[in-house]
Design an enzyme around this catalytic site. Structure first.
Site, short mmCIF file in Angstrom:
data_model
loop_
_atom_site.label_atom_id
_atom_site.label_comp_id
_atom_site.label_asym_id
_atom_site.label_seq_id
_atom_site.Cartn_x
_atom_site.Cartn_y
_atom_site.Cartn_z
N LYS A 53 0.84 -1.21 0.00
CA LYS A 53 0.00 0.00 0.00
C LYS A 53 0.86 1.25 0.00
O LYS A 53 0.62 2.18 -0.77
CB LYS A 53 -0.94 -0.02 1.22
CG LYS A 53 -2.03 -1.07 1.09
CD LYS A 53 -2.79 -1.30 2.40
CE LYS A 53 -3.79 -2.44 2.24
NZ LYS A 53 -4.47 -2.81 3.49
N GLN A 97 -4.79 -1.64 9.66
CA GLN A 97 -4.56 -2.93 9.00
C GLN A 97 -5.15 -4.06 9.85
O GLN A 97 -4.85 -4.17 11.04
CB GLN A 97 -3.05 -3.14 8.78
CG GLN A 97 -2.69 -4.40 8.02
CD GLN A 97 -3.21 -4.37 6.57
OE1 GLN A 97 -3.16 -3.36 5.90
NE2 GLN A 97 -3.72 -5.51 6.11
N ASP A 120 -11.08 3.11 4.15
CA ASP A 120 -11.39 1.68 3.99
C ASP A 120 -12.91 1.47 3.93
O ASP A 120 -13.37 0.38 3.59
CB ASP A 120 -10.82 0.87 5.16
CG ASP A 120 -9.59 0.05 4.76
OD1 ASP A 120 -9.37 -0.13 3.54
OD2 ASP A 120 -8.88 -0.42 5.67
#
Ligand code: NAD
Length: 300
Positions: A53, A97, A120
């Site tokens: 990422k 994460q 997200d």
């Protein structure tokens, strides 16, 4: 019949080129899109995903910073850092994460992220906005949104099609089903308790598989000519990475298929950057349309 293989790497690269240009325009106005990635513990797979990422962000010109915590970090410490990042004008998007160590409560952590920085799309507000079809106010979760962009790119009609999603997690299966529903598909979401999975999958014009089970989908479970999207990422004992679909045999029955690796995975990362750039564009007051315009609004 041999399926047309949808090349996720190529589509993701095209998206990144578009995003690099949008980032350049923001930078020209003094705004550098910024992403903060919080990671807890030393799970090797998570470390790989975080590196992918941040590297992809750098390639596009998006600032990325990693906030790493030891595996035994206290909940309050993580939440405090999120609050600081909520107030940090350099940061337009933030992700945690997953998975997190068991002692941490995931929902309060995700809900402490400012909705406008929840790139997200896991905050309850963004989940709810997706459910009612609130379109542009929502950051679509990256993996299912990446699948939608792949379908669009391949020119696959969704309206009126039978779509079957295998997997019902909050981050992939459920939002995937909602996005397909909003585009007018008739959707079934299957999961570990589904009796006779094949009875559903054989009816699918579009089959999206996100179960985390190698070779779960075999040719006898697939309708001839179906679109088969494999979200699964499984590392075998011999080190090979495979999806949930038996690619070698299903590709002779499907009409379209995504490989693993090189299918959905690169799109997930590209959509994270897209959401971050869009968050920065919102702050700048100039949202640019995506090359492939999404249609996540309304009801079928
Ligand atoms: P998860 O474990 O949270 O959920 C798995 C879902 O699949 C559950 O709903 C479960 O009921 C269902 N399931 C499991 N085994 C099944 C079976 N035999 N039959 C029917 N249903 C079954 O997983 P997740 O986070 O949703 O991820 C799913 C897979 O997708 C994993 O392999 C993960 O690594 C992968 N993934 C890939 C990307 C990407 O970018 N390509 C992103 C996220 C997750």
């Amino acid at each position: 019949m041999t399926a047309q293989v949808i090349d996720g790497r190529a589509v993701a690269q095209a998206v990144r080129i578009e995003l690099r240009e949008r980032t350049r325009r923001l930078r020209a106005r003094g705004i550098v899109p910024g992403l903060a990635v919080l990671i807890v513990g030393d799970d090797p797979a998570s470390a790989v995903y975080v590196r992918q990422k941040t590297r992809a962000c750098e390639e596009v010109g998006v600032h990325a910073e990693v906030h790493a915590f030891p595996a035994d970090v206290a909940q309050a410490v993580v939440v405090q850092r999120i609050r600081e990042l909520n107030d940090d004008p350099r940061i337009h998007g933030m992700i945690v994460q997953l998975p997190l160590p068991a002692h941490l409560e995931i929902r309060p952590i995700l809900e402490s992220i400012a909705v406008a920085k929840d790139v997200d799309g896991f905050h309850l507000y963004n989940v709810g906005a997706l459910v009612i079809g609130h379109g542009d106010s929502v950051f679509p979760p990256c993996t299912p949104y990446g699948v939608m962009r792949l379908l669009e790119h391949a020119g696959i009609a969704i309206e009126g099609q039978n779509a079957v999603v295998v997997g019902a997690s909050n981050i992939v299966g459920k939002p995937m089903g909602l996005m397909l529903l909003q585009r007018g598909a008739t959707v079934s979401i299957c999961h570990i308790k589904t009796r006779d999975l094949a009875q559903f999958t054989v009816l699918a014009d579009i089959l999206v598989v996100a179960a985390g089970c190698p070779n779960l989908i075999r040719p006898d479970m697939v309708k001839p000519g179906a679109v088969v999207i494999d979200v699964g990422i499984n590392r075998l004992p011999d080190g090979r990475v495979v999806g949930d679909v038996d690619f070698a045999s299903v590709k002779d029955k499907a009409g379209f298929i995504t490989p693993v690796p090189g299918g959905v995975g690169p799109m997930t990362v590209a959509m994270l950057i897209r959401n971050t750039v869009r968050a920065a564009e919102r702050v700048a007051g100039s949202i640019e349309p995506d090359e492939v315009e999404e249609a996540l609004s309304g009801e079928p």
